[in-house]
Motif scaffolding. Structure first.
Motif, PDB file in Angstrom:
ATOM      1  N   VAL A 199       1.790  -1.503   4.802  1.00 18.91           N
ATOM      2  CA  VAL A 199       1.907  -0.609   5.963  1.00 18.91           C
ATOM      3  C   VAL A 199       1.255   0.736   5.667  1.00 18.91           C
ATOM      4  CG1 VAL A 199       3.574   0.690   7.356  1.00 18.91           C
ATOM      5  CG2 VAL A 199       3.941  -1.738   6.907  1.00 18.91           C
ATOM      6  N   TYR A 200       1.531   1.303   4.490  1.00 20.46           N
ATOM      7  CA  TYR A 200       0.970   2.599   4.125  1.00 20.46           C
ATOM      8  C   TYR A 200      -0.549   2.533   4.013  1.00 20.46           C
ATOM      9  CZ  TYR A 200       0.235   6.947   1.596  1.00 20.46           C
ATOM     10  OH  TYR A 200      -0.199   8.188   1.215  1.00 20.46           O
ATOM     11  N   GLY A 213      -2.514   6.651  -2.892  1.00 16.41           N
ATOM     12  CA  GLY A 213      -1.131   6.276  -2.625  1.00 16.41           C
ATOM     13  C   GLY A 213      -0.967   4.780  -2.457  1.00 16.41           C
ATOM     14  N   THR A 214      -1.943   4.144  -1.817  1.00 15.83           N
ATOM     15  CA  THR A 214      -1.888   2.699  -1.641  1.00 15.83           C
ATOM     16  C   THR A 214      -1.949   1.990  -2.988  1.00 15.83           C
ATOM     17  OG1 THR A 214      -3.019   2.991   0.476  1.00 15.83           O
ATOM     18  CG2 THR A 214      -2.968   0.768  -0.437  1.00 15.83           C
ATOM     19  N   VAL A 228       9.523  -6.990  -2.867  1.00 14.49           N
ATOM     20  CA  VAL A 228       9.110  -7.407  -1.521  1.00 14.49           C
ATOM     21  C   VAL A 228       9.040  -6.191  -0.597  1.00 14.49           C
ATOM     22  CG1 VAL A 228       9.844  -8.739   0.503  1.00 14.49           C
ATOM     23  CG2 VAL A 228       9.988  -9.748  -1.779  1.00 14.49           C
ATOM     24  N   PHE A 229      10.029  -5.317  -0.680  1.00 16.59           N
ATOM     25  CA  PHE A 229      10.033  -4.105   0.136  1.00 16.59           C
ATOM     26  C   PHE A 229       8.854  -3.196  -0.217  1.00 16.59           C
ATOM     27  CE2 PHE A 229      11.257   0.391   0.447  1.00 16.59           C
ATOM     28  CZ  PHE A 229      11.391   0.487   1.820  1.00 16.59           C
ATOM     29  N   VAL A 230       8.600  -3.003  -1.496  1.00 16.13           N
ATOM     30  CA  VAL A 230       7.499  -2.128  -1.908  1.00 16.13           C
ATOM     31  C   VAL A 230       6.165  -2.729  -1.477  1.00 16.13           C
ATOM     32  CG1 VAL A 230       6.311  -1.153  -3.911  1.00 16.13           C
ATOM     33  CG2 VAL A 230       8.783  -1.068  -3.794  1.00 16.13           C
ATOM     34  N   LEU A 231       6.019  -4.047  -1.549  1.00 17.04           N
ATOM     35  CA  LEU A 231       4.785  -4.686  -1.084  1.00 17.04           C
ATOM     36  C   LEU A 231       4.589  -4.462   0.408  1.00 17.04           C
ATOM     37  CD1 LEU A 231       2.332  -6.499  -1.618  1.00 17.04           C
ATOM     38  CD2 LEU A 231       3.812  -8.458  -1.128  1.00 17.04           C
ATOM     39  N   ALA A 232       5.645  -4.632   1.194  1.00 13.37           N
ATOM     40  CA  ALA A 232       5.535  -4.395   2.633  1.00 13.37           C
ATOM     41  C   ALA A 232       5.173  -2.937   2.922  1.00 13.37           C
ATOM     42  CB  ALA A 232       6.850  -4.761   3.329  1.00 13.37           C
ATOM     43  N   MET A 233       5.797  -2.009   2.201  1.00 13.96           N
ATOM     44  CA  MET A 233       5.489  -0.590   2.410  1.00 13.96           C
ATOM     45  C   MET A 233       4.069  -0.254   1.964  1.00 13.96           C
ATOM     46  SD  MET A 233       7.899   0.861   3.964  1.00 13.96           S
ATOM     47  CE  MET A 233       8.142  -0.659   4.859  1.00 13.96           C
ATOM     48  N   ALA A 234       3.583  -0.915   0.905  1.00 12.87           N
ATOM     49  CA  ALA A 234       2.219  -0.680   0.443  1.00 12.87           C
ATOM     50  C   ALA A 234       1.210  -1.131   1.491  1.00 12.87           C
ATOM     51  CB  ALA A 234       1.968  -1.403  -0.880  1.00 12.87           C
TER      52      ALA A 234
END
Length: 132
Positions: A21-22, A31-32, A13-19
């Motif tokens: 946002v990034y 990177g995305t 969930v955290f990595v999805l949110a960061m993906a």
């Protein structure tokens, strides 16, 4: 095993949110894409661990009052020795060299990889380590 599954699912969930946002912020596709692939890997591992935790008995790590000694004992079966990873490594090295030097090298690497793969899969069905 339940806690590890939950950890990986929350990590996904955290990595999805960061993906997201990034991707919105940087507009950089490499990177995305890497972050979305990391999300996929995290969710696969988390689902596997959560699925497996339902089928096996609760371990000491699932008990809040457990001691370190509660998790002692046999952890599973591990091969005493095997030459098959060496064969796979040589075949994989030849295959990657085939990408660099020419695809003709794949004719030599494919049999080495297949011998190593079949040997590794069936090493406990024949020979001195036979147990089936």
């Amino acid at each position: 095993m339940k806690i590890q599954g939950k950890m990986f699912i929350w990590l996904s969930v955290f990595v999805l949110a960061m993906a997201i946002v990034y991707g919105v912020w940087s507009k950089e596709p490499a990177g995305t894409t890497a972050l979305f692939l990391a999300f996929g890997l995290c969710i696969m591992v988390g689902y596997y661990l959560a699925f497996t935790a339902r089928r096996v008995d609760a371990g000491a790590q699932d008990n809040k009052d457990a001691d370190v000694a509660d998790d002692a004992g046999e952890l599973g079966f591990f091969a005493p020795h095997s030459w098959q990873p060496l064969s796979l490594a040589v075949g994989g090295a030849l295959a990657f060299m085939g990408v660099v030097f020419g695809w003709w090298l794949m004719y030599f690497s494919a049999p080495v990889i297949l011998i190593g793969l079949f040997g590794w899969v069936f090493e406990f069905y024949r020979g001195e380590n036979q147990n089936q």
